[in-house]
Scaffold this active site. Structure first.
Site, PDB file in Angstrom:
ATOM      1  N   LEU A  75      -4.840  33.638 -16.822  1.00 49.47           N
ATOM      2  CA  LEU A  75      -3.531  33.964 -16.518  1.00 49.47           C
ATOM      3  C   LEU A  75      -2.609  32.021 -16.951  1.00 49.47           C
ATOM      4  CD1 LEU A  75      -2.441  36.071 -13.546  1.00 49.47           C
ATOM      5  CD2 LEU A  75      -2.278  36.394 -16.641  1.00 49.47           C
ATOM      6  N   HIS A  76      -3.313  31.847 -18.383  1.00 47.68           N
ATOM      7  CA  HIS A  76      -3.183  30.630 -18.177  1.00 47.68           C
ATOM      8  C   HIS A  76      -1.714  30.443 -18.035  1.00 47.68           C
ATOM      9  CE1 HIS A  76      -7.087  29.987 -20.468  1.00 47.68           C
ATOM     10  NE2 HIS A  76      -6.929  30.969 -21.392  1.00 47.68           N
ATOM     11  N   ASP A  77      -1.082  30.701 -18.950  1.00 41.81           N
ATOM     12  CA  ASP A  77       0.300  30.863 -19.068  1.00 41.81           C
ATOM     13  C   ASP A  77       1.283  31.020 -17.729  1.00 41.81           C
ATOM     14  OD1 ASP A  77      -0.172  30.525 -21.869  1.00 41.81           O
ATOM     15  OD2 ASP A  77       0.593  31.504 -22.798  1.00 41.81           O
ATOM     16  N   THR A 127      -6.489  25.558 -15.709  1.00 43.67           N
ATOM     17  CA  THR A 127      -6.297  27.751 -15.969  1.00 43.67           C
ATOM     18  C   THR A 127      -7.455  28.230 -16.203  1.00 43.67           C
ATOM     19  OG1 THR A 127      -5.667  27.507 -18.853  1.00 43.67           O
ATOM     20  CG2 THR A 127      -3.975  27.037 -17.317  1.00 43.67           C
TER      21      THR A 127
END
Length: 307
Positions: free
Chosen positions: A233-235, A195
């Site tokens: 934008l990890h998620d 990520t």
């Protein structure tokens, strides 16, 4: 033929959670059965409220939202942060038309997985793993009924972001993380190794204004309000993998989370395995790279489909 995924997203919105929800809402390949919320980026009342707001923004008023655990399994208070602002959405005002359901998130997860055929429902967990762990504790073997459990958390081969060795979601409830990784489910881990490559540069964020829709404008405002430059934008990564797996690479590993209080609490220990070799311990696919340009293009194209 395009694979269709029946999906539950467990989250703690959070700006990057909001972008993950928008990406899912814009994707016909995904049948979003419900959204479950946990304390994490902000306390539970805020994360559940934010999930309702983001789904309403996307026009997905009928997707149910279920509030879940307000604290970790083994701690009396939630471990939250202010990276996403006091309200969790950087002060960006999003209206809502409803609140969360009265059904607890863990009960919704149990009901959904038990009512469906084994291997039918995919779980995407992008916050602390307390809800999933509680559901597994209540009904041992439950998570093995999922088609896949996609987890945003951990820092396998890199430094952490909340302590030198731990990523925030795993640190926020390390015992829950170990419970989920040790449940024998089909787990994939999208940690900081991948990520941190999913950065959103300022010029790309500003370009969302050209989409000319309310969701593009809201996404731009959310990302602009993030407390750090070039937000990650990890998620969105596990959602994007369902849509475009060719953008990602992973390594099969044995995994375990240190759940004991101390300097390494929340650390994800991972050992690379041969592709088809034997394993001693809990096995997961640990993602290690993403084509960031492709990820940004996918997100932009899907945001353009929304109201």
């Amino acid at each position: 033929m395009t694979t269709r995924h029946r999906l539950v997203i467990d989250c703690d919105p959070g700006i990057d959670d909001a972008l993950a929800l928008l990406l899912a809402a814009a994707s016909p390949e995904l049948e979003l059965l419900g959204v479950t919320c946990v304390a994490g980026n902000r306390p539970l009342a805020a994360t559940a409220d934010n999930a309702c707001r983001v789904l309403d923004l996307a026009g997905r008023h009928t997707v149910p939202v279920h509030a879940g655990c307000s604290r970790p399994l083994a701690h009396g208070e939630p471990r939250c942060n202010l990276v996403h602002g006091e309200d969790g959405l950087g002060g960006v005002a999003l209206p809502r038309t409803r609140g969360p359901s009265d059904l607890h998130a863990a009960d919704f997860l149990e009901r959904t997985l038990c009512d469906a055929d084994a291997g039918e429902v995919t779980l995407v967990a992008v916050g602390p793993l307390t809800n999933l762990a509680l559901a597994e504790i209540k009904r041992p073997g439950l998570l093995r009924r999922a088609r896949a459990v996609l987890v945003m958390g951990g820092a396998a081969f890199c430094d952490g972001n909340i302590t030198p060795s731990a990523e925030f979601n795993f640190y926020a409830d390390a015992l829950a993380a170990q419970t989920v990784l040790g449940a024998g489910a089909n787990v994939s881990v999208f940690g900081l190794d991948v990520t941190r490559q999913a950065a959103m540069p300022a010029d790309w964020i500003e370009s969302l204004a050209a989409l000319g829709n309310r969701c593009g404008d809201a996404a731009r405002a959310l990302l602009r309000s993030f407390a750090r430059p070039n937000p990650l934008l990890h998620d969105a990564c596990p959602i994007a993998w369902l849509l475009a797996p060719e953008l990602f690479t992973a390594q099969r590993c044995t995994v375990a989370v240190d759940w004991r209080p101390g300097l390494t609490e929340g650390h994800l220990a991972a050992k690379r395995l041969p592709a088809d070799g034997p394993a001693d311990g809990n096995v997961a696919e640990v993602f290690i790279s993403v084509q960031a340009d492709g990820l940004r293009a996918l997100l932009r194209e899907r945001l353009a489909r929304l109201p």
